[in-house]
Design a protein around this motif. Structure first.
Motif, PDB file in Angstrom:
ATOM      1  N   LYS A  18       0.835  -1.200   0.000  1.00 12.79           N
ATOM      2  CA  LYS A  18       0.000   0.000   0.000  1.00 12.79           C
ATOM      3  C   LYS A  18       0.870   1.250   0.000  1.00 12.79           C
ATOM      4  O   LYS A  18       1.710   1.437   0.877  1.00 12.79           O
ATOM      5  N   ARG A  19       0.636   2.105  -0.988  1.00 16.22           N
ATOM      6  CA  ARG A  19       1.490   3.275  -1.160  1.00 16.22           C
ATOM      7  C   ARG A  19       1.430   4.218   0.044  1.00 16.22           C
ATOM      8  O   ARG A  19       2.455   4.754   0.470  1.00 16.22           O
ATOM      9  N   LEU A  20       0.252   4.434   0.606  1.00 17.15           N
ATOM     10  CA  LEU A  20       0.137   5.341   1.748  1.00 17.15           C
ATOM     11  C   LEU A  20       0.917   4.817   2.948  1.00 17.15           C
ATOM     12  O   LEU A  20       1.533   5.599   3.687  1.00 17.15           O
ATOM     13  N   GLU A  21       0.890   3.504   3.136  1.00 22.29           N
ATOM     14  CA  GLU A  21       1.677   2.920   4.228  1.00 22.29           C
ATOM     15  C   GLU A  21       3.168   3.092   3.965  1.00 22.29           C
ATOM     16  O   GLU A  21       3.946   3.372   4.886  1.00 22.29           O
ATOM     17  N   MET A  22       3.571   2.919   2.701  1.00 28.21           N
ATOM     18  CA  MET A  22       4.977   3.120   2.350  1.00 28.21           C
ATOM     19  C   MET A  22       5.424   4.547   2.654  1.00 28.21           C
ATOM     20  O   MET A  22       6.522   4.777   3.179  1.00 28.21           O
ATOM     21  N   ILE A  23       4.569   5.508   2.331  1.00 25.26           N
ATOM     22  CA  ILE A  23       4.908   6.912   2.584  1.00 25.26           C
ATOM     23  C   ILE A  23       5.072   7.152   4.080  1.00 25.26           C
ATOM     24  O   ILE A  23       6.025   7.812   4.522  1.00 25.26           O
ATOM     25  N   ASP A  24       4.166   6.603   4.883  1.00 25.61           N
ATOM     26  CA  ASP A  24       4.267   6.755   6.344  1.00 25.61           C
ATOM     27  C   ASP A  24       5.567   6.150   6.871  1.00 25.61           C
ATOM     28  O   ASP A  24       6.224   6.722   7.751  1.00 25.61           O
ATOM     29  N   ILE A 181       9.149   8.875  -2.680  1.00 25.02           N
ATOM     30  CA  ILE A 181      10.104   9.549  -1.794  1.00 25.02           C
ATOM     31  C   ILE A 181       9.802  11.043  -1.726  1.00 25.02           C
ATOM     32  O   ILE A 181       9.854  11.656  -0.650  1.00 25.02           O
ATOM     33  N   ILE A 182       9.464  11.645  -2.868  1.00 26.79           N
ATOM     34  CA  ILE A 182       9.122  13.069  -2.890  1.00 26.79           C
ATOM     35  C   ILE A 182       7.914  13.348  -2.002  1.00 26.79           C
ATOM     36  O   ILE A 182       7.883  14.332  -1.250  1.00 26.79           O
ATOM     37  N   GLU A 183       6.911  12.484  -2.068  1.00 24.61           N
ATOM     38  CA  GLU A 183       5.725  12.660  -1.228  1.00 24.61           C
ATOM     39  C   GLU A 183       6.102  12.602   0.253  1.00 24.61           C
ATOM     40  O   GLU A 183       5.640  13.413   1.063  1.00 24.61           O
ATOM     41  N   ALA A 184       6.955  11.639   0.606  1.00 24.46           N
ATOM     42  CA  ALA A 184       7.379  11.516   2.008  1.00 24.46           C
ATOM     43  C   ALA A 184       8.214  12.722   2.442  1.00 24.46           C
ATOM     44  O   ALA A 184       8.057  13.230   3.558  1.00 24.46           O
ATOM     45  N   ILE A 212      18.264  16.257  -3.583  1.00 22.42           N
ATOM     46  CA  ILE A 212      17.077  16.959  -3.091  1.00 22.42           C
ATOM     47  C   ILE A 212      16.862  16.661  -1.608  1.00 22.42           C
ATOM     48  O   ILE A 212      16.620  17.566  -0.799  1.00 22.42           O
ATOM     49  N   GLY A 213      16.954  15.387  -1.225  1.00 18.51           N
ATOM     50  CA  GLY A 213      16.783  15.018   0.177  1.00 18.51           C
ATOM     51  C   GLY A 213      17.848  15.636   1.061  1.00 18.51           C
ATOM     52  O   GLY A 213      17.563  16.103   2.176  1.00 18.51           O
ATOM     53  N   ASP A 214      19.080  15.662   0.576  1.00 14.80           N
ATOM     54  CA  ASP A 214      20.191  16.232   1.336  1.00 14.80           C
ATOM     55  C   ASP A 214      19.975  17.724   1.588  1.00 14.80           C
ATOM     56  O   ASP A 214      20.154  18.222   2.707  1.00 14.80           O
ATOM     57  N   ILE A 215      19.572  18.451   0.547  1.00 17.46           N
ATOM     58  CA  ILE A 215      19.349  19.898   0.686  1.00 17.46           C
ATOM     59  C   ILE A 215      18.172  20.179   1.613  1.00 17.46           C
ATOM     60  O   ILE A 215      18.228  21.077   2.466  1.00 17.46           O
ATOM     61  N   LEU A 216      17.102  19.404   1.479  1.00 15.11           N
ATOM     62  CA  LEU A 216      15.943  19.590   2.356  1.00 15.11           C
ATOM     63  C   LEU A 216      16.320  19.382   3.820  1.00 15.11           C
ATOM     64  O   LEU A 216      15.936  20.169   4.696  1.00 15.11           O
ATOM     65  N   ALA A 217      17.068  18.315   4.086  1.00 15.38           N
ATOM     66  CA  ALA A 217      17.421  17.983   5.467  1.00 15.38           C
ATOM     67  C   ALA A 217      18.368  19.008   6.078  1.00 15.38           C
ATOM     68  O   ALA A 217      18.245  19.360   7.255  1.00 15.38           O
ATOM     69  N   SER A 218      19.299  19.509   5.279  1.00 18.31           N
ATOM     70  CA  SER A 218      20.335  20.390   5.831  1.00 18.31           C
ATOM     71  C   SER A 218      19.998  21.873   5.735  1.00 18.31           C
ATOM     72  O   SER A 218      20.420  22.671   6.583  1.00 18.31           O
ATOM     73  N   LYS A 219      19.202  22.263   4.708  1.00 17.47           N
ATOM     74  CA  LYS A 219      18.972  23.694   4.482  1.00 17.47           C
ATOM     75  C   LYS A 219      17.500  24.088   4.404  1.00 17.47           C
ATOM     76  O   LYS A 219      17.178  25.276   4.455  1.00 17.47           O
ATOM     77  N   GLY A 220      16.610  23.109   4.215  1.00 17.79           N
ATOM     78  CA  GLY A 220      15.189  23.400   4.248  1.00 17.79           C
ATOM     79  C   GLY A 220      14.581  23.812   2.920  1.00 17.79           C
ATOM     80  O   GLY A 220      15.246  23.868   1.883  1.00 17.79           O
ATOM     81  N   MET A 221      13.280  24.135   2.966  1.00 18.17           N
ATOM     82  CA  MET A 221      12.505  24.425   1.764  1.00 18.17           C
ATOM     83  C   MET A 221      12.994  25.664   1.025  1.00 18.17           C
ATOM     84  O   MET A 221      12.928  25.731  -0.203  1.00 18.17           O
TER      85      MET A 221
END
Length: 594
Positions: A18-24, A181-184, A212-221
């Motif tokens: 289930k995709r929603l469970e995967m996202i969670d 991954i983008i949704e999560a 993208i994940g690295d920048i989000l985690a370290s520097k934000g939106m």
């Protein structure tokens, strides 16, 4: 971060479809991941070690992994191979055999200089070793890679060994795709749909989910919003929708549109930065080395030194000024004998779009504006030319130009919206571009690109091969593959030999979790091969799962009397015909039939 933390998450992902469970579960993973390890965790969870376009591979074959497992537990390779034939998954083989041997005993099978340090594996440990493995080349490379894998096995728990094995063989198969991954990530670092759009745009212009994940985690939106195009880093290509008639297309595009010839070649995105030129395929694979004649022609034919342009590479007959077939062009795709191939199969590149010029992104410019810029850049050249184009305002004009395209050896036309709000939609399939093809031998208005998900053994003269292939459409919303037909017509004997060899090399013991099927195939395969097919029409089917329950309860849609046209090695499965396209085609078919 301990590797066991990551593999615990992988077990949870393995346990659901289930995709929603995967996202969670992914959101939970990102909560547990240290900022400095986000890039590695995302790559590993995607089943890779870098962005696809970089082309870095681990280079492990089954035999190498079997040797590593055998040595790590002090048993014969034949014993490992026997269990592999039974289970069909070397990850499960590693888990079982290392579990039987006992992790604490593994060090006994290494010489003193081979023994690894004691202690639990971390994500950084695995990440560092995998990157070292990917960079090993030359004499003795396989042995060096195997030794590094042995070092990981010596410290791994059985569950860790299972997932390490699947990762090195590119067989992680958690059912996680980049959009999931983008949704999560948008749930973890954003505040709703608007955040997702921003993250997805950044992904589409970088083609790199780890970054993208690295920048989000370290520097934000805020840092994600500032991401820009970089020459040399491919942009995910815009794709077209399809419609069956000239009348419908012109109406959809506001009463008039630009028509371009739809060339039967290989789509290319060319990045020119001074003397440096990189060519990327539709799948974002770098193909520069295969087309040195194209890179040379681009250097001499463009007036700007820093641009990103798109076009179609075609096989070309210079003596008769005619296009040659896609199949002939594909024989240019090789690592060796390139000079000989260039001489035997000349090419011509038809440019149709420009995305970047001299420091300025053109993605938000309208299609007509981009076309004007493109036209101003091209010098007269026998290899690099503009795609043929004409603006039409009536079905009669449309059909006349379409017939001209067919007579010129093209497979149809591409209709493009010429209104103001017609930006380049990177990574998107929309109605700003609409493709129109026709096969006069078929009642279908178009061919379809479906994904192979399984096969059935042949009988009679097809005995010994996979005589029938199970095909599926791609459900982009659910990120899964839904069966649409069994394909057994149109193959030559040589085709079937190739099909069987190709599919058996990617066969798996169980149905992949992202494949939805009521049928039980003799052989299941990783959904990665794309075939172009045609058929008589579409029908409601109690057997197939494409658009299940969407038209009628407990039924899907199917292609009747499908026949094979050609292999589409230039397309990733996510670029195949979608479920929504099949539904649209079925609804239009109903309207036409009354």
């Amino acid at each position: 971060m301990k590797l066991s933390t990551l593999t615990d998450i992988y077990q949870k992902l393995d346990a659901t479809t289930k995709r929603l469970e995967m996202i969670d579960i992914l959101v939970e993973l990102f909560e547990l991941t240290p900022l400095e390890e986000m890039r590695a965790v995302i790559y590993l969870t995607s089943g890779k070690i870098c962005a696809d376009y970089i082309g870095l591979e681990l280079g492990f074959a089954d035999k190498m992994v079997i040797k590593a497992i055998a040595k790590s537990i002090g048993k014969a390779e034949s014993e490992v191979n026997k269990l592999f034939k039974k289970k069909g998954d070397l990850g499960e083989v590693a888990e079982k055999l290392i579990g039987q041997t006992g992790q604490q005993q593994l060090g006994a099978f290494f010489t003193p200089n081979e023994k690894s340090e004691t202690g639990e594996l971390t994500v950084d440990d695995v990440w560092d070793i995998l990157n070292k493995i990917a960079l090993i080349e030359g004499k003795g490379a396989n042995q060096k890679k195997t030794n590094l894998l042995l070092g990981l096995y010596s410290k791994a728990t059985p569950i860790e060994a299972k997932y390490i094995t699947r990762i090195v063989l590119s067989q992680l198969r958690l059912g996680i795709k980049d959009l999931t991954i983008i949704e999560a990530l948008s749930r973890k670092y954003g505040d709703g749909k608007e955040s997702r759009k921003i993250i997805e745009h950044a992904y589409n212009v970088t083609s790199d989910i780890g970054t993208i994940g690295d920048i989000l985690a370290s520097k934000g939106m805020e840092a994600i919003k500032k991401i820009e195009i970089s020459v040399g880093r491919p942009i995910r290509m815009m794709a077209a929708q399809r419609m069956p008639t000239a009348e419908e297309i012109i109406e959809k595009l506001g009463g008039s549109c630009a028509l371009e010839f739809k060339y039967d070649g290989e789509r290319v995105q060319a990045h020119i930065n001074g003397d440096g030129i990189k060519l990327y395929s539709r799948n974002l694979n770098e193909i520069s080395e295969m087309y040195p004649d194209v890179t040379a022609a681009l250097k001499r034919s463009l007036k700007s030194s820093q641009v990103i342009v798109e076009g179609e590479i075609t096989a070309w007959d210079p003596d008769n000024e005619r296009l040659k077939s896609f199949q002939i062009l594909m024989s240019r795709k090789r690592k060796y004998g390139i000079e000989d191939a260039m001489e035997k199969i000349p090419v011509r590149v038809f440019l149709f779009d420009i995305l970047y010029k001299d420091g300025e992104s053109l993605l938000n410019k309208s299609y007509p504006e981009r076309r004007v810029v493109l036209e101003s850049l091209i010098k007269d050249d026998p290899v690099i030319v503009l795609a043929s184009r004409e603006v039409v305002s009536s079905p009669d004009e449309f059909v006349e130009y379409f017939e001209k395209a067919i007579e010129s050896g093209c497979e149809g036309v591409m209709a493009k919206d010429i209104r103001k709000e017609t930006q380049y939609q990177a990574g998107s399939r929309g109605f700003l571009w609409i493709k129109h093809k026709f096969d006069y031998s078929s009642a279908f208005n178009d061919s379809y690109d479906f994904v192979v998900v399984g096969g059935f053994y042949g009988k009679g003269r097809r005995k010994g091969t996979l005589g029938t292939i199970l095909m599926a459409a791609y459900n982009a919303e659910e990120e899964r593959f839904e069966t649409v037909c069994k394909l057994g017509t149109g193959f030559t004997d040589e085709d079937l030999i190739k099909v069987t060899k190709d599919l058996m090399s990617i066969s798996v013991e169980k149905k992949p979790k992202d494949v939805i099927s009521k049928l039980d195939a003799d052989v299941w395969v990783v959904p990665e091969k794309v075939y172009e097919i045609q058929g008589a029409d579409l029908s409601i089917s109690p057997v197939h799962t494409c658009a299940l329950d969407e038209i009628k309860k407990d039924t899907g849609l199917a292609i009747r009397f499908p026949r094979f046209i050609r292999f589409r090695d230039d397309k990733k499965p996510e670029l195949a015909t979608t479920t929504s396209e099949v539904v649209d085609a079925f609804k239009k078919q109903r309207l036409r039939s009354g």
